[in-house]
Motif scaffolding. Structure first.
Motif, PDB file in Angstrom:
ATOM      1  N   SER A  19       0.828  -1.203   0.000  1.00  0.00           N
ATOM      2  CA  SER A  19       0.000   0.000   0.000  1.00  0.00           C
ATOM      3  C   SER A  19       0.865   1.258   0.000  1.00  0.00           C
ATOM      4  CB  SER A  19      -0.925  -0.011   1.222  1.00  0.00           C
ATOM      5  OG  SER A  19      -1.748   1.134   1.251  1.00  0.00           O
ATOM      6  N   LYS A  23       1.072   4.141  -3.072  1.00  0.00           N
ATOM      7  CA  LYS A  23       0.817   5.568  -2.904  1.00  0.00           C
ATOM      8  C   LYS A  23       2.000   6.382  -3.412  1.00  0.00           C
ATOM      9  CE  LYS A  23      -2.437   4.833   0.803  1.00  0.00           C
ATOM     10  NZ  LYS A  23      -2.734   3.504   0.205  1.00  0.00           N
ATOM     11  N   PHE A  26       1.688   6.370  -7.226  1.00  0.00           N
ATOM     12  CA  PHE A  26       0.659   7.280  -7.717  1.00  0.00           C
ATOM     13  C   PHE A  26       1.101   8.735  -7.582  1.00  0.00           C
ATOM     14  CE2 PHE A  26      -2.647   3.833  -6.910  1.00  0.00           C
ATOM     15  CZ  PHE A  26      -2.795   3.567  -8.262  1.00  0.00           C
ATOM     16  N   LEU A 126      -6.033  -0.887  -2.004  1.00  0.00           N
ATOM     17  CA  LEU A 126      -6.249  -0.662  -3.432  1.00  0.00           C
ATOM     18  C   LEU A 126      -7.308   0.395  -3.731  1.00  0.00           C
ATOM     19  CD1 LEU A 126      -6.262  -4.407  -4.568  1.00  0.00           C
ATOM     20  CD2 LEU A 126      -4.449  -2.743  -4.996  1.00  0.00           C
ATOM     21  N   HIS A 127      -8.065   0.806  -2.720  1.00  0.00           N
ATOM     22  CA  HIS A 127      -9.188   1.712  -2.949  1.00  0.00           C
ATOM     23  C   HIS A 127      -8.708   3.051  -3.532  1.00  0.00           C
ATOM     24  CE1 HIS A 127     -12.866   3.976  -2.335  1.00  0.00           C
ATOM     25  NE2 HIS A 127     -13.481   2.836  -2.035  1.00  0.00           N
ATOM     26  N   PRO A 128      -9.273   3.471  -4.671  1.00  0.00           N
ATOM     27  CA  PRO A 128      -8.812   4.711  -5.318  1.00  0.00           C
ATOM     28  C   PRO A 128      -8.903   5.951  -4.420  1.00  0.00           C
ATOM     29  CG  PRO A 128     -10.221   3.447  -6.803  1.00  0.00           C
ATOM     30  CD  PRO A 128     -10.312   2.792  -5.460  1.00  0.00           C
ATOM     31  N   SER A 129     -10.004   6.072  -3.675  1.00  0.00           N
ATOM     32  CA  SER A 129     -10.174   7.260  -2.825  1.00  0.00           C
ATOM     33  C   SER A 129      -9.137   7.300  -1.709  1.00  0.00           C
ATOM     34  CB  SER A 129     -11.589   7.293  -2.230  1.00  0.00           C
ATOM     35  OG  SER A 129     -12.556   7.435  -3.239  1.00  0.00           O
ATOM     36  N   ASN A 131      -6.191   5.910  -1.806  1.00  0.00           N
ATOM     37  CA  ASN A 131      -4.899   6.219  -2.422  1.00  0.00           C
ATOM     38  C   ASN A 131      -4.793   7.686  -2.802  1.00  0.00           C
ATOM     39  OD1 ASN A 131      -3.383   3.711  -2.518  1.00  0.00           O
ATOM     40  ND2 ASN A 131      -4.965   2.944  -3.878  1.00  0.00           N
ATOM     41  N   GLU A 132      -5.914   8.284  -3.173  1.00  0.00           N
ATOM     42  CA  GLU A 132      -5.900   9.714  -3.501  1.00  0.00           C
ATOM     43  C   GLU A 132      -5.649  10.550  -2.255  1.00  0.00           C
ATOM     44  OE1 GLU A 132      -8.807  13.155  -5.482  1.00  0.00           O
ATOM     45  OE2 GLU A 132      -9.505  11.076  -5.284  1.00  0.00           O
TER      46      GLU A 132
END
Length: 259
Positions: A19, A23, A26, A126-129, A131-132
């Protein structure tokens, strides 16, 4: 049994590392600081220079309601010689990755199933939010982490029926309250859960009251200690009053509170 425990710890460590790397990856694709992040960095730098949070926020009109803990934690990391921006991203990456561990803990306490708990950890990794949020200098990641830890420990307290776990749950809840004032929403939830446990006869009314006292007493003490450490006692007394009075006046304009 011991092998299973070590295997779970190893798997959880790998999920945390995965995780964290995700991050960082990204962020490398779009290494930008958000508008709010720029404001927070500017306040942190002023706080670092002036040595006072109240003096720092006076340099930025309209920021007198910001809870200080996230900014203080970022500022504290600057003792290692890094900039406020770098410190902010380090905290975001680490706490964002740690949310997977918190998700594992909550899911395991609720289900007592390690497969479900691992799935929950992977979902948060893995959740996009997530990670954002975990790649931005925002108060949200501090709020989510501390509130998540509080919920995790509260789940432990409910399952094990030990009053001191409620006291443990209050510590990150206090940190969450100093990250976002919306944490106040958790307080009536705690009262309702203890009331429900007593009604369902999972615990006695006396024990429910003792658990509530342990939680809120520890919460108040922790808030006071953290605020004293940051040197923000006077600021919090004034800003909290203004913040909640403003919310009250919007919801109940017929019963306005004057400060």
């Amino acid at each position: 049994m011991q092998i299973k425990k070590y295997s779970s710890a190893l798997l959880l460590s790998l999920i945390f590392i995965f995780s964290l790397l995700l991050k960082i990856f990204f962020f490398s694709l779009e290494p930008l600081v958000s508008t709010d992040g720029c404001l927070y960095v500017a306040i942190i730098q002023k706080w670092h220079e002036l040595g006072s949070y109240e003096a720092a926020i006076q340099c930025f009109p309209g920021t007198g309601w910001l809870p200080p803990l996230p900014l203080f934690l970022i500022k504290s990391f600057m003792v290692f010689g890094v900039s406020a921006t770098t410190a902010g991203f380090v905290w975001a990456f680490v706490l964002g990755a740690a949310l997977a561990v918190v998700a594992f803990g909550i899911a395991y306490e609720v289900t007592q199933n390690k497969k479900i708990a691992v799935a929950a950890a992977l979902l948060f990794a893995l959740h996009p939010s997530v990670n954002e949020i975990g790649t931005e200098i925002q108060r949200d990641i501090f709020y989510l982490f501390f509130a998540g830890c509080s919920i995790w420990f509260a789940c432990i307290a409910i399952r094990r029926k030990k009053w001191y776990w409620w006291a443990v749950a209050a510590i990150p809840c206090a940190a969450s309250a100093l990250s976002r004032f919306e944490t106040l929403e958790l307080f009536p939830l705690v009262i309702f859960i203890l009331f429900l446990l007593a009604v369902m006869k999972r615990i006695s009314w006396r024990k429910a009251a003792a658990n509530g006292i342990a939680f809120f007493a520890t919460l108040i003490i922790t808030v006071f200690l953290l605020s004293s450490t940051m040197g923000t006692n006077d600021f919090l007394t004034e800003s909290c009053g203004r913040y909640f009075a403003g919310k009250w006046n919007k919801v109940f304009p017929q019963w306005r509170v004057k400060l």
